[in-house]
Design a protein around this motif. Structure first.
Motif, PDB file in Angstrom:
ATOM      1  N   SER A 150     -49.961 -59.102   7.062  1.00 37.06           N
ATOM      2  CA  SER A 150     -49.529 -58.460   5.832  1.00 37.06           C
ATOM      3  C   SER A 150     -48.280 -57.647   6.137  1.00 37.06           C
ATOM      4  CB  SER A 150     -50.638 -57.564   5.287  1.00 37.06           C
ATOM      5  OG  SER A 150     -50.336 -57.153   3.991  1.00 37.06           O
ATOM      6  N   TYR A 152     -45.457 -54.603   4.958  1.00 41.97           N
ATOM      7  CA  TYR A 152     -45.254 -53.422   4.125  1.00 41.97           C
ATOM      8  C   TYR A 152     -43.875 -52.832   4.399  1.00 41.97           C
ATOM      9  CZ  TYR A 152     -46.571 -50.597   8.243  1.00 41.97           C
ATOM     10  OH  TYR A 152     -46.634 -50.026   9.493  1.00 41.97           O
ATOM     11  N   VAL A 161     -50.890 -47.115   3.994  1.00 45.73           N
ATOM     12  CA  VAL A 161     -51.168 -48.484   3.517  1.00 45.73           C
ATOM     13  C   VAL A 161     -52.260 -49.193   4.321  1.00 45.73           C
ATOM     14  CG1 VAL A 161     -48.848 -48.810   2.581  1.00 45.73           C
ATOM     15  CG2 VAL A 161     -49.318 -49.458   4.949  1.00 45.73           C
ATOM     16  N   GLN A 162     -52.671 -48.605   5.409  1.00 45.93           N
ATOM     17  CA  GLN A 162     -53.581 -49.267   6.343  1.00 45.93           C
ATOM     18  C   GLN A 162     -54.906 -49.687   5.723  1.00 45.93           C
ATOM     19  OE1 GLN A 162     -54.158 -48.713  10.955  1.00 45.93           O
ATOM     20  NE2 GLN A 162     -54.720 -46.866   9.865  1.00 45.93           N
ATOM     21  N   GLU A 164     -55.803 -50.430   2.614  1.00 46.85           N
ATOM     22  CA  GLU A 164     -55.655 -51.552   1.691  1.00 46.85           C
ATOM     23  C   GLU A 164     -55.272 -52.842   2.418  1.00 46.85           C
ATOM     24  OE1 GLU A 164     -52.806 -52.935  -2.012  1.00 46.85           O
ATOM     25  OE2 GLU A 164     -52.941 -50.806  -1.523  1.00 46.85           O
ATOM     26  N   LEU A 165     -54.312 -52.751   3.337  1.00 41.79           N
ATOM     27  CA  LEU A 165     -53.852 -53.952   4.032  1.00 41.79           C
ATOM     28  C   LEU A 165     -54.921 -54.531   4.946  1.00 41.79           C
ATOM     29  CD1 LEU A 165     -50.169 -52.996   4.946  1.00 41.79           C
ATOM     30  CD2 LEU A 165     -51.017 -54.300   2.982  1.00 41.79           C
ATOM     31  N   GLN A 168     -57.529 -56.351   2.870  1.00 40.01           N
ATOM     32  CA  GLN A 168     -57.044 -57.657   2.430  1.00 40.01           C
ATOM     33  C   GLN A 168     -57.076 -58.671   3.581  1.00 40.01           C
ATOM     34  OE1 GLN A 168     -53.080 -56.940   1.001  1.00 40.01           O
ATOM     35  NE2 GLN A 168     -53.778 -55.906  -0.860  1.00 40.01           N
TER      36      GLN A 168
END
Length: 185
Positions: A150, A152, A161-162, A164-165, A168
């Motif tokens: 992913s 960012y 962001v960790q 959420e990423l 996913q």
């Protein structure tokens, strides 16, 4: 129904073309209203008469770079995916199918450079090594690595962001594992 078809056939004022169209439409409507077809597709192609159980070991983190919540997140998602998508009973030992392995890599690297020469995007990746054993059909056994990535914006911190990423990427990897083990795609 047969009486209605008979009345349509008796009607002499209809041309052959219109008669065929109306008869086809009528029969189609009758069939559609009286029959129902339902499909359930979850991707699994398992012979439940032979394969009834699955053993999913916990996958420990063996990566130099570690994010603590990733291990339980991955293990829970993998077990939940098999529970949701199959009728296999999860057992601790002696499963007809066996999944084990480890999270071997969790890393970030610069992906793109801006016009000023600075990093514009960062790529985060997870790699999981999987050993799959099918005691019913050993021809399907394998050891393979699965990776998800992913990207960012480098203006953001990894901490922001960790969660959420990683969530996913874990979902993507567990789906890859599911497809490789029981979906036979």
């Amino acid at each position: 129904m047969l009486a209605t078809i008979y009345n349509i056939i008796r009607c002499k004022s209809m041309t052959g073309k219109w008669f065929g169209i109306l008869l086809t439409a009528y029969i189609g409507c009758v069939l559609l209203s009286s029959c129902s077809v339902s499909y359930k597709f979850n991707g699994a192609s398992i012979d439940y008469t032979k394969t009834k159980t699955i053993e999913i070991a916990n996958f420990p983190i063996r990566s130099a770079y570690v994010w603590g919540p990733m291990e339980p997140l991955f293990n829970n998602e993998l077990k939940d995916l098999f529970a949701r998508s199959t009728r296999l009973e999860q057992v601790r030992r002696n499963g007809d199918l066996k999944l084990e392995g480890e999270i071997t890599q969790y890393q970030q690297r610069n992906k793109a450079v801006s016009s000023e020469g600075y990093s514009a995007q960062v790529e985060l990746s997870i790699t999981v090594n999987v050993r799959f054993t099918n005691t019913v059909n050993h021809a399907e056994d394998f050891e393979r690595q699965f990776t998800a990535t992913s990207t960012y914006d480098s203006n953001l911190s990894l901490n922001s962001v960790q969660d959420e990423l990683v969530e996913q990427m874990v979902k993507e990897i567990t789906e890859q594992i599911f497809n490789a083990t029981v979906a036979n795609w």
